[in-house]
Design an enzyme around this catalytic site. Structure first.
Site, PDB file in Angstrom:
ATOM      1  N   LYS A  33      15.883  -4.786  38.272  1.00 34.28           N
ATOM      2  CA  LYS A  33      14.482  -4.704  38.702  1.00 34.28           C
ATOM      3  C   LYS A  33      14.162  -3.294  39.220  1.00 34.28           C
ATOM      4  O   LYS A  33      13.173  -2.693  38.827  1.00 34.28           O
ATOM      5  CB  LYS A  33      14.202  -5.720  39.838  1.00 34.28           C
ATOM      6  CG  LYS A  33      14.534  -7.157  39.461  1.00 34.28           C
ATOM      7  CD  LYS A  33      14.261  -8.119  40.601  1.00 34.28           C
ATOM      8  CE  LYS A  33      15.106  -7.919  41.843  1.00 34.28           C
ATOM      9  NZ  LYS A  33      16.543  -8.224  41.666  1.00 34.28           N
ATOM     10  N   ARG A  93       9.783 -14.080  46.265  1.00 31.33           N
ATOM     11  CA  ARG A  93      11.085 -14.722  46.099  1.00 31.33           C
ATOM     12  C   ARG A  93      11.044 -16.194  46.472  1.00 31.33           C
ATOM     13  O   ARG A  93      12.064 -16.868  46.369  1.00 31.33           O
ATOM     14  CB  ARG A  93      12.107 -14.036  47.010  1.00 31.33           C
ATOM     15  CG  ARG A  93      12.791 -12.841  46.386  1.00 31.33           C
ATOM     16  CD  ARG A  93      13.606 -12.194  47.487  1.00 31.33           C
ATOM     17  NE  ARG A  93      14.846 -11.657  47.032  1.00 31.33           N
ATOM     18  CZ  ARG A  93      15.075 -10.375  46.769  1.00 31.33           C
ATOM     19  NH1 ARG A  93      14.095  -9.512  46.850  1.00 31.33           N
ATOM     20  NH2 ARG A  93      16.259  -9.975  46.426  1.00 31.33           N
ATOM     21  N   ARG A 144      27.241   0.179  41.932  1.00 32.31           N
ATOM     22  CA  ARG A 144      25.962   0.884  42.135  1.00 32.31           C
ATOM     23  C   ARG A 144      26.047   1.884  43.293  1.00 32.31           C
ATOM     24  O   ARG A 144      26.651   1.624  44.323  1.00 32.31           O
ATOM     25  CB  ARG A 144      24.885  -0.149  42.459  1.00 32.31           C
ATOM     26  CG  ARG A 144      23.592   0.459  42.931  1.00 32.31           C
ATOM     27  CD  ARG A 144      22.484  -0.528  42.990  1.00 32.31           C
ATOM     28  NE  ARG A 144      22.724  -1.643  43.879  1.00 32.31           N
ATOM     29  CZ  ARG A 144      21.895  -2.676  43.987  1.00 32.31           C
ATOM     30  NH1 ARG A 144      20.807  -2.733  43.261  1.00 32.31           N
ATOM     31  NH2 ARG A 144      22.164  -3.643  44.824  1.00 32.31           N
ATOM     32  N   ARG A 170      25.024   0.618  49.229  1.00 33.20           N
ATOM     33  CA  ARG A 170      24.397  -0.356  50.128  1.00 33.20           C
ATOM     34  C   ARG A 170      25.433  -1.233  50.806  1.00 33.20           C
ATOM     35  O   ARG A 170      26.418  -1.627  50.187  1.00 33.20           O
ATOM     36  CB  ARG A 170      23.414  -1.229  49.335  1.00 33.20           C
ATOM     37  CG  ARG A 170      22.037  -0.639  49.274  1.00 33.20           C
ATOM     38  CD  ARG A 170      21.148  -1.300  48.273  1.00 33.20           C
ATOM     39  NE  ARG A 170      21.062  -2.749  48.389  1.00 33.20           N
ATOM     40  CZ  ARG A 170      20.285  -3.499  47.605  1.00 33.20           C
ATOM     41  NH1 ARG A 170      19.536  -2.933  46.683  1.00 33.20           N
ATOM     42  NH2 ARG A 170      20.266  -4.799  47.748  1.00 33.20           N
ATOM     43  N   ARG A 218      23.599 -13.829  47.705  1.00 32.11           N
ATOM     44  CA  ARG A 218      22.287 -13.413  47.180  1.00 32.11           C
ATOM     45  C   ARG A 218      21.962 -14.154  45.890  1.00 32.11           C
ATOM     46  O   ARG A 218      20.819 -14.544  45.649  1.00 32.11           O
ATOM     47  CB  ARG A 218      22.269 -11.893  46.964  1.00 32.11           C
ATOM     48  CG  ARG A 218      22.136 -11.144  48.289  1.00 32.11           C
ATOM     49  CD  ARG A 218      22.665  -9.721  48.235  1.00 32.11           C
ATOM     50  NE  ARG A 218      22.011  -8.872  47.274  1.00 32.11           N
ATOM     51  CZ  ARG A 218      22.515  -7.694  46.861  1.00 32.11           C
ATOM     52  NH1 ARG A 218      23.670  -7.258  47.333  1.00 32.11           N
ATOM     53  NH2 ARG A 218      21.864  -6.969  46.001  1.00 32.11           N
TER      54      ARG A 218
HETATM   55  P1  AP5 Z   1      19.256  -2.412  39.956  1.00 32.85           P
HETATM   56  O1  AP5 Z   1      18.114  -1.924  39.138  1.00 32.85           O
HETATM   57  O2  AP5 Z   1      19.550  -1.692  41.227  1.00 32.85           O
HETATM   58  O3  AP5 Z   1      19.134  -3.992  40.188  1.00 32.85           O
HETATM   59  P2  AP5 Z   1      18.104  -4.842  41.052  1.00 32.85           P
HETATM   60  O4  AP5 Z   1      17.666  -5.999  40.216  1.00 32.85           O
HETATM   61  O5  AP5 Z   1      17.021  -3.962  41.630  1.00 32.85           O
HETATM   62  O6  AP5 Z   1      19.107  -5.346  42.156  1.00 32.85           O
HETATM   63  P3  AP5 Z   1      19.040  -5.431  43.727  1.00 32.85           P
HETATM   64  O7  AP5 Z   1      20.434  -5.680  44.193  1.00 32.85           O
HETATM   65  O8  AP5 Z   1      18.337  -4.238  44.324  1.00 32.85           O
HETATM   66  O9  AP5 Z   1      18.187  -6.696  43.898  1.00 32.85           O
HETATM   67  P4  AP5 Z   1      18.184  -7.601  45.080  1.00 32.85           P
HETATM   68  O10 AP5 Z   1      17.073  -8.484  44.659  1.00 32.85           O
HETATM   69  O11 AP5 Z   1      19.451  -8.276  45.431  1.00 32.85           O
HETATM   70  O12 AP5 Z   1      17.972  -6.599  46.306  1.00 32.85           O
HETATM   71  P5  AP5 Z   1      16.689  -6.201  47.147  1.00 32.85           P
HETATM   72  O13 AP5 Z   1      16.812  -4.781  47.540  1.00 32.85           O
HETATM   73  O14 AP5 Z   1      15.436  -6.648  46.479  1.00 32.85           O
HETATM   74  O15 AP5 Z   1      20.561  -2.407  39.022  1.00 32.85           O
HETATM   75  C1  AP5 Z   1      21.854  -2.688  39.556  1.00 32.85           C
HETATM   76  C2  AP5 Z   1      22.884  -1.726  38.934  1.00 32.85           C
HETATM   77  O16 AP5 Z   1      23.029  -2.031  37.547  1.00 32.85           O
HETATM   78  C3  AP5 Z   1      22.459  -0.261  39.012  1.00 32.85           C
HETATM   79  O17 AP5 Z   1      23.592   0.514  39.311  1.00 32.85           O
HETATM   80  C4  AP5 Z   1      21.919   0.065  37.607  1.00 32.85           C
HETATM   81  O18 AP5 Z   1      22.203   1.406  37.244  1.00 32.85           O
HETATM   82  C5  AP5 Z   1      22.700  -0.915  36.724  1.00 32.85           C
HETATM   83  N1  AP5 Z   1      21.867  -1.429  35.639  1.00 32.85           N
HETATM   84  C6  AP5 Z   1      20.548  -1.777  35.695  1.00 32.85           C
HETATM   85  N2  AP5 Z   1      20.139  -2.239  34.495  1.00 32.85           N
HETATM   86  C7  AP5 Z   1      21.227  -2.209  33.679  1.00 32.85           C
HETATM   87  C8  AP5 Z   1      21.447  -2.555  32.305  1.00 32.85           C
HETATM   88  N3  AP5 Z   1      20.457  -3.045  31.542  1.00 32.85           N
HETATM   89  N4  AP5 Z   1      22.695  -2.387  31.801  1.00 32.85           N
HETATM   90  C9  AP5 Z   1      23.710  -1.904  32.576  1.00 32.85           C
HETATM   91  N5  AP5 Z   1      23.567  -1.535  33.869  1.00 32.85           N
HETATM   92  C10 AP5 Z   1      22.320  -1.692  34.416  1.00 32.85           C
HETATM   93  O19 AP5 Z   1      16.869  -7.150  48.436  1.00 32.85           O
HETATM   94  C11 AP5 Z   1      17.923  -6.925  49.360  1.00 32.85           C
HETATM   95  C12 AP5 Z   1      17.800  -7.938  50.502  1.00 32.85           C
HETATM   96  O20 AP5 Z   1      16.538  -7.749  51.202  1.00 32.85           O
HETATM   97  C13 AP5 Z   1      17.789  -9.414  50.084  1.00 32.85           C
HETATM   98  O21 AP5 Z   1      19.098  -9.944  49.928  1.00 32.85           O
HETATM   99  C14 AP5 Z   1      17.018 -10.052  51.270  1.00 32.85           C
HETATM  100  O22 AP5 Z   1      17.847 -10.206  52.399  1.00 32.85           O
HETATM  101  C15 AP5 Z   1      15.969  -9.005  51.596  1.00 32.85           C
HETATM  102  N6  AP5 Z   1      14.705  -9.188  50.841  1.00 32.85           N
HETATM  103  C16 AP5 Z   1      14.170  -8.332  49.920  1.00 32.85           C
HETATM  104  N7  AP5 Z   1      13.014  -8.827  49.429  1.00 32.85           N
HETATM  105  C17 AP5 Z   1      12.819 -10.027  50.035  1.00 32.85           C
HETATM  106  C18 AP5 Z   1      11.813 -11.032  49.907  1.00 32.85           C
HETATM  107  N8  AP5 Z   1      10.772 -10.886  49.053  1.00 32.85           N
HETATM  108  N9  AP5 Z   1      11.941 -12.154  50.670  1.00 32.85           N
HETATM  109  C19 AP5 Z   1      12.960 -12.309  51.539  1.00 32.85           C
HETATM  110  N10 AP5 Z   1      13.963 -11.399  51.690  1.00 32.85           N
HETATM  111  C20 AP5 Z   1      13.889 -10.260  50.937  1.00 32.85           C
END
Ligand code: AP5
Length: 217
Positions: free
Chosen positions: A14, A88, A127, A161, A172
């Site tokens: 994402k 979410r 990552r 992270r 997660r």
């Molecule tokens: P990346 O693009 O970083 O993946 P992502 O989907 O953004 O993953 P996140 O871990 O950031 O998502 P998340 O939802 O767990 O975390 P968030 O910060 O939102 O890609 C990952 C890796 O793969 C990278 O190294 C990239 O280079 C590689 N890659 C990407 N695409 C690829 C491909 N096609 N092929 C190969 N490699 C690839 O949330 C963190 C925390 O915040 C949550 O756990 C929660 O506690 C809180 N939080 C955030 N939002 C909310 C909400 N709305 N409600 C409640 N709690 C929330």
């Protein structure tokens, strides 16, 4: 001006795709994960509440994240918004509808990145990002062009992270399955939901998203 949601489990891509859309189309990436990490780093009251919850891999409260999005939404009025990691839960999905309607805006597309969960741990554990400009990389899938030098700003400082370890990733993922997957029908019924193969190479995923967005303009 499009308003779109990128949905998918942790590591689905994402953030990678949102950053690309921001650079290519001038849309504004609204990542609740980034907003919460900023709040934690700044030690704000929200950050103090969210820190332990995030480190466990659980979801922060609907009220907190919906308020964060509400505060930033007006900044994305002209260029369109990419909701990254929000909504979410069903309550967040309804809150977003309300926030958009209040501003005379609407949701145009919801894109779900469909991925094989076994591959996600490898993606997340590998990552890292530039400590100076935030550009995201991966040890195997998206390394820096020159080893240990950021492609964008030339910095040699990188960070990982705290929640990017296997145990937290499993929590997660479980949170995603229990609370986020059930909102997919909410968008499917409104014919807004598109599924993209998130296991394809990054450029191919990007190309598939472009086809969907160009069809919606
Ligand atoms: P990346 O693009 O970083 O993946 P992502 O989907 O953004 O993953 P996140 O871990 O950031 O998502 P998340 O939802 O767990 O975390 P968030 O910060 O939102 O890609 C990952 C890796 O793969 C990278 O190294 C990239 O280079 C590689 N890659 C990407 N695409 C690829 C491909 N096609 N092929 C190969 N490699 C690839 O949330 C963190 C925390 O915040 C949550 O756990 C929660 O506690 C809180 N939080 C955030 N939002 C909310 C909400 N709305 N409600 C409640 N709690 C929330």
């Amino acid at each position: 001006m499009l308003n779109i949601i990128l949905l998918g489990p942790p590591g689905a891509g994402k953030g990678t795709q949102a950053a690309r859309l921001q650079a290519a189309r001038g849309m504004v990436q609204l990542s609740t994960g980034d907003m919460l990490r900023e709040a934690v780093a700044a030690g704000t009251p929200i950050g103090r509440k969210a820190k332990a919850v995030m480190e466990r891999g659980e979801l922060v409260s609907d009220a907190i994240v919906s308020a964060l999005i509400g505060e930033r939404l007006d900044a994305a009025a002209e260029q369109g918004a990419i909701f990254d990691g929000f909504p979410r839960t069903r309550a967040q999905a309804e809150a977003l509808d309300l926030l958009l309607t209040e501003r005379g805006r609407k949701l145009d597309q919801v894109i779900e990145l469909d991925v094989d969960e076994d591959a996600l741990v490898e993606r997340i554990v590998g990552r890292f990002s530039c400590a100076k400009c935030g550009t995201g990389y991966h040890d195997v899938f998206r390394p820096t062009k020159v080893p240990a030098v950021c492609d964008v700003c030339g910095s040699t400082e990188f960070k990982r992270r705290k929640d990017d370890n296997e145990q937290t990733v499993r929590t997660r993922m479980a949170e995603y399955r229990a609370k986020t997957e059930p909102i997919l029908p909410y968008y499917e019924e409104r014919r807004l939901l598109h599924r993209v193969d998130g296991m394809a190479p990054i450029d191919q995923v990007a190309a598939e998203i472009d086809v969907i967005l160009d069809g919606a303009v």
